[in-house]
Design an enzyme around this catalytic site. Structure first.
Site, short mmCIF file in Angstrom:
data_model
loop_
_atom_site.label_atom_id
_atom_site.label_comp_id
_atom_site.label_asym_id
_atom_site.label_seq_id
_atom_site.Cartn_x
_atom_site.Cartn_y
_atom_site.Cartn_z
N ASN A 8 0.86 -1.19 0.00
CA ASN A 8 0.00 0.00 0.00
C ASN A 8 0.90 1.24 0.00
O ASN A 8 1.46 1.61 1.03
CB ASN A 8 -0.89 -0.04 1.26
N LYS A 10 0.05 4.23 -0.45
CA LYS A 10 -0.66 5.41 0.07
C LYS A 10 -0.43 6.61 -0.85
O LYS A 10 -0.43 6.44 -2.08
CB LYS A 10 -0.21 5.70 1.52
N HIS A 97 -9.80 1.56 4.71
CA HIS A 97 -8.52 1.75 5.43
C HIS A 97 -8.73 2.78 6.54
O HIS A 97 -9.45 3.77 6.36
CB HIS A 97 -7.43 2.21 4.46
N GLU A 99 -7.01 5.13 7.57
CA GLU A 99 -6.68 6.53 7.24
C GLU A 99 -7.84 7.20 6.53
O GLU A 99 -8.08 8.40 6.71
CB GLU A 99 -5.38 6.57 6.41
N GLU A 169 -5.71 -4.53 10.84
CA GLU A 169 -4.70 -3.48 10.99
C GLU A 169 -4.98 -2.68 12.27
O GLU A 169 -5.73 -1.69 12.23
CB GLU A 169 -4.73 -2.53 9.79
N GLY A 175 2.21 2.46 10.89
CA GLY A 175 3.22 3.52 10.70
C GLY A 175 3.95 3.90 11.98
O GLY A 175 4.58 4.95 12.04
N SER A 211 3.15 -1.83 10.57
CA SER A 211 4.59 -1.88 10.86
C SER A 211 5.25 -3.21 10.50
O SER A 211 6.15 -3.66 11.19
CB SER A 211 4.85 -1.53 12.33
P1 PGA Z 1 2.60 0.51 7.74
O1 PGA Z 1 1.16 0.73 7.09
O2 PGA Z 1 3.14 -0.78 7.19
O3 PGA Z 1 3.42 1.70 7.30
O4 PGA Z 1 2.42 0.44 9.21
C1 PGA Z 1 0.29 -0.34 6.87
C2 PGA Z 1 -1.02 0.14 6.31
O5 PGA Z 1 -1.50 1.23 6.68
O6 PGA Z 1 -1.62 -0.55 5.47
#
Ligand code: PGA
Length: 245
Positions: A8, A10, A97, A99, A169, A175, A211
């Site tokens: 992803n 983003k 997601h 976000e 998640e 992140g 992460s």
């Molecule tokens: P990350 O993000 O691996 O940077 O923690 C995962 C995601 O949001 O799908």
């Protein structure tokens, strides 16, 4: 079934950078993944989707989108049609997601409509669910996840177990460089697999995301109920992401 590894990207890379990253990954990732044991999906931003799709043609890598509209056509300013994504060769679409839920106020009703619209075009939705830190600390994670699942999947019908994917998640792990302990992911993923099976009458794949990097991916992939990974930050570095596979 093959373990599924979804990158992803983003909104972290521009058009040119996305194309270079895709080209680098095509070079770095084996033409045929080991024993055909992995399915690898790249989800660039919308602007880069078509051009990245061209780069992935004739490779084993698949194309994914980071979102899609709740309808195929119409007065939906700024949205992208699942029908058009399908024509472009997109196979998977990330929906719900955290976000988008947080920054764009996406709620379950909308996510539910997006899932149905994606399925109608034979795209495979990757439904993201996850609890926040206070829910986890309050022992409410499973209760919350069950509710998120129930609302997002209300009235959703799938024909086979491969038609839909869930990604667990936990919000506090995204992140932050602080992933969940793999054994804990196994417990939650198992729970989600069972709950989803009750709702959908099919045992769909449940991924883990948050992460994940080249050092911890192996431990997650060993877990029985971790059907794959959704990778953010570490998928932006070709050398690192190629080790995750
Ligand atoms: P990350 O993000 O691996 O940077 O923690 C995962 C995601 O949001 O799908």
């Amino acid at each position: 079934m093959k373990k599924l590894i979804i990158a992803n990207w983003k909104m972290q890379r521009g058009y040119r950078e996305s194309l270079s990253l895709a080209k680098e990954l095509v070079k770095k990732l084996p033409k045929k993944t080991p024993n055909g044991a992995r399915e690898i999906v790249l989800c660039p931003d919308y602007l880069s989707l078509s051009a990245v799709g061209d780069i992935l043609k004739k490779t084993t890598l698949k194309l994914g989108a980071q979102d899609s509209a709740p309808a195929d056509k119409g007065a939906y300013t700024g949205e992208v049609s699942p029908a058009e994504l399908k024509k472009l060769g997109v196979k998977y679409v990330i929906l719900g997601h955290s976000e988008r839920r947080r920054h764009l106020r996406e709620e379950s009703l909308l996510i539910n409509a997006k899932i149905k619209a994606a399925l109608a075009r034979k795209l495979i939705p990757v439904l993201c669910v996850g609890e926040n830190l206070s829910q986890k600390e309050g022992g409410l994670a499973k209760k919350f996840l069950n509710e998120e699942l129930r609302q997002a999947l209300k009235g959703v019908k799938i024909k086979t177990a491969a038609d839909l994917v869930i990604a667990y998640e936990p919000l506090w792990a995204i992140g932050t460089g602080q992933p969940i302990i793999p054994l804990e992911a196994e417990i939650i993923n198992r729970f989600l697999t069972e709950r989803a099976a009750m709702i959908l009458s099919k045992k769909v794949r449940v991924l883990y995301g948050g992460s994940v990097d080249a050092t911890n991916a192996g431990e997650f992939l060993k877990q029985k109920h971790v059907a794959g990974l959704l990778v953010g930050g570490a998928s932006l570095r070709a050398a690192e992401f190629s080790k995750i596979n």
